[in-house]
Motif scaffolding. Structure first.
Motif, mmCIF file in Angstrom:
data_model
loop_
_atom_site.group_PDB
_atom_site.id
_atom_site.type_symbol
_atom_site.label_atom_id
_atom_site.label_comp_id
_atom_site.label_asym_id
_atom_site.label_seq_id
_atom_site.Cartn_x
_atom_site.Cartn_y
_atom_site.Cartn_z
ATOM 1 N N VAL A 68 20.199 56.983 8.216
ATOM 2 C CA VAL A 68 19.675 57.324 9.547
ATOM 3 C C VAL A 68 20.804 57.823 10.441
ATOM 4 C CG1 VAL A 68 18.693 56.358 11.669
ATOM 5 C CG2 VAL A 68 17.632 55.859 9.478
ATOM 6 N N ALA A 69 21.937 57.138 10.426
ATOM 7 C CA ALA A 69 23.061 57.553 11.264
ATOM 8 C C ALA A 69 23.523 58.972 10.900
ATOM 9 C CB ALA A 69 24.217 56.572 11.132
ATOM 10 N N THR A 76 12.774 62.574 10.724
ATOM 11 C CA THR A 76 11.338 62.702 11.017
ATOM 12 C C THR A 76 10.792 61.367 11.518
ATOM 13 O OG1 THR A 76 10.600 62.038 8.807
ATOM 14 C CG2 THR A 76 11.085 64.402 9.150
ATOM 15 N N LYS A 77 9.646 61.450 12.194
ATOM 16 C CA LYS A 77 9.006 60.221 12.682
ATOM 17 C C LYS A 77 8.619 59.312 11.537
ATOM 18 C CE LYS A 77 7.154 62.142 16.926
ATOM 19 N NZ LYS A 77 5.964 62.430 17.720
ATOM 20 N N GLU A 78 8.158 59.892 10.441
ATOM 21 C CA GLU A 78 7.729 59.099 9.289
ATOM 22 C C GLU A 78 8.913 58.351 8.680
ATOM 23 O OE1 GLU A 78 6.975 62.353 9.719
ATOM 24 O OE2 GLU A 78 4.839 62.181 10.176
ATOM 25 N N ALA A 79 10.024 59.047 8.485
ATOM 26 C CA ALA A 79 11.215 58.409 7.915
ATOM 27 C C ALA A 79 11.727 57.322 8.851
ATOM 28 C CB ALA A 79 12.303 59.445 7.646
ATOM 29 N N TRP A 80 11.748 57.621 10.147
ATOM 30 C CA TRP A 80 12.198 56.632 11.130
ATOM 31 C C TRP A 80 11.293 55.398 11.074
ATOM 32 C CZ3 TRP A 80 9.959 54.200 15.276
ATOM 33 C CH2 TRP A 80 10.825 53.476 16.103
ATOM 34 N N GLY A 81 10.005 55.591 10.977
ATOM 35 C CA GLY A 81 9.063 54.478 10.920
ATOM 36 C C GLY A 81 9.276 53.602 9.702
ATOM 37 N N ILE A 82 9.508 54.215 8.557
ATOM 38 C CA ILE A 82 9.728 53.457 7.322
ATOM 39 C C ILE A 82 11.017 52.650 7.411
ATOM 40 C CG2 ILE A 82 10.254 53.674 4.856
ATOM 41 C CD1 ILE A 82 8.291 56.135 4.905
ATOM 42 N N VAL A 83 12.093 53.294 7.857
ATOM 43 C CA VAL A 83 13.369 52.592 7.972
ATOM 44 C C VAL A 83 13.274 51.467 9.002
ATOM 45 C CG1 VAL A 83 15.799 52.824 8.622
ATOM 46 C CG2 VAL A 83 14.723 54.564 7.181
ATOM 47 N N THR A 84 12.608 51.727 10.107
ATOM 48 C CA THR A 84 12.458 50.707 11.137
ATOM 49 C C THR A 84 11.648 49.522 10.615
ATOM 50 O OG1 THR A 84 12.683 52.339 12.890
ATOM 51 C CG2 THR A 84 11.626 50.258 13.479
ATOM 52 N N PHE A 85 10.583 49.782 9.888
ATOM 53 C CA PHE A 85 9.769 48.714 9.286
ATOM 54 C C PHE A 85 10.637 47.839 8.378
ATOM 55 C CE2 PHE A 85 7.146 47.134 5.798
ATOM 56 C CZ PHE A 85 6.108 46.517 6.479
ATOM 57 N N MET A 86 11.388 48.470 7.490
ATOM 58 C CA MET A 86 12.250 47.718 6.564
ATOM 59 C C MET A 86 13.311 46.925 7.329
ATOM 60 S SD MET A 86 10.972 48.293 3.625
ATOM 61 C CE MET A 86 12.239 47.504 2.669
ATOM 62 N N THR A 87 13.885 47.540 8.356
ATOM 63 C CA THR A 87 14.953 46.901 9.114
ATOM 64 C C THR A 87 14.434 45.711 9.920
ATOM 65 O OG1 THR A 87 16.107 49.022 9.220
ATOM 66 C CG2 THR A 87 16.786 47.333 10.789
ATOM 67 N N VAL A 88 13.272 45.850 10.513
ATOM 68 C CA VAL A 88 12.699 44.730 11.271
ATOM 69 C C VAL A 88 12.522 43.517 10.362
ATOM 70 C CG1 VAL A 88 10.574 43.925 12.393
ATOM 71 C CG2 VAL A 88 11.621 46.081 13.109
ATOM 72 N N PHE A 89 12.011 43.728 9.161
ATOM 73 C CA PHE A 89 11.831 42.594 8.255
ATOM 74 C C PHE A 89 13.160 42.045 7.749
ATOM 75 C CE2 PHE A 89 7.465 43.736 8.536
ATOM 76 C CZ PHE A 89 6.824 42.513 8.407
ATOM 77 N N TYR A 90 14.159 42.899 7.618
ATOM 78 C CA TYR A 90 15.508 42.440 7.275
ATOM 79 C C TYR A 90 16.004 41.473 8.342
ATOM 80 C CZ TYR A 90 20.616 42.958 6.633
ATOM 81 O OH TYR A 90 21.961 42.748 6.459
#
Length: 134
Positions: A68-69, A76-90
């Motif tokens: 991401v950095a 893209t919004k989709e990629a950001w959403g997926i990474v954010t989802f994974m990161t929140v659970f991390y």
């Protein structure tokens, strides 16, 4: 350079420092005999296995944050959403066990590492969220 991208990348750097420090300490439990579950006669090394598995999942999320950095300007919004989802659970893994079961990091240094990692990671993702171009 865009100040939002720079600030987001700097925050992600803080998140990554916390994440990779945590990764290293977690993976070190893999080969530490003192981390074994001595009350599990059929599998005393099972907790070492879980440390390794947790470290590999942490490595994956932190590498997503590196990605991401590096790609923030064209994310893209989709990629950001997926990474954010994974990161929140991390980060939920870092924090949710404390109020639920009273489990937390072993000392204040580790807790502060988790604070820096969480604030940096989530703050960076928030700043790097793709803007609506429509």
């Amino acid at each position: 350079m865009n100040s939002r991208l720079l600030a987001g990348r700097l925050l992600l750097l803080l998140g990554l420092i916390g994440g990779f420090v945590s990764f290293w300490y977690t993976i070190s439990f893999t080969w530490n005999p003192a981390f074994q579950s001595v009350n599990l006669p059929d599998a005393p090394t099972h907790s070492n296995y879980h440390a390794f598995r947790g470290a590999m999942l942490a490595l994956g999320v932190n590498l997503l944050l590196v990605w991401v950095a590096l790609t923030a300007a064209k994310l893209t919004k989709e990629a950001w959403g997926i990474v954010t989802f994974m990161t929140v659970f991390y980060y939920i893994g870092w924090w949710a066990a404390w109020p639920i079961w009273g489990l937390h990091a072993p000392d204040i240094v580790a807790e502060m590492n988790h604070v820096i990692g969480t604030v940096g990671g989530l703050g960076g993702l928030l700043l790097l969220r793709p803007r609506n171009t429509a």
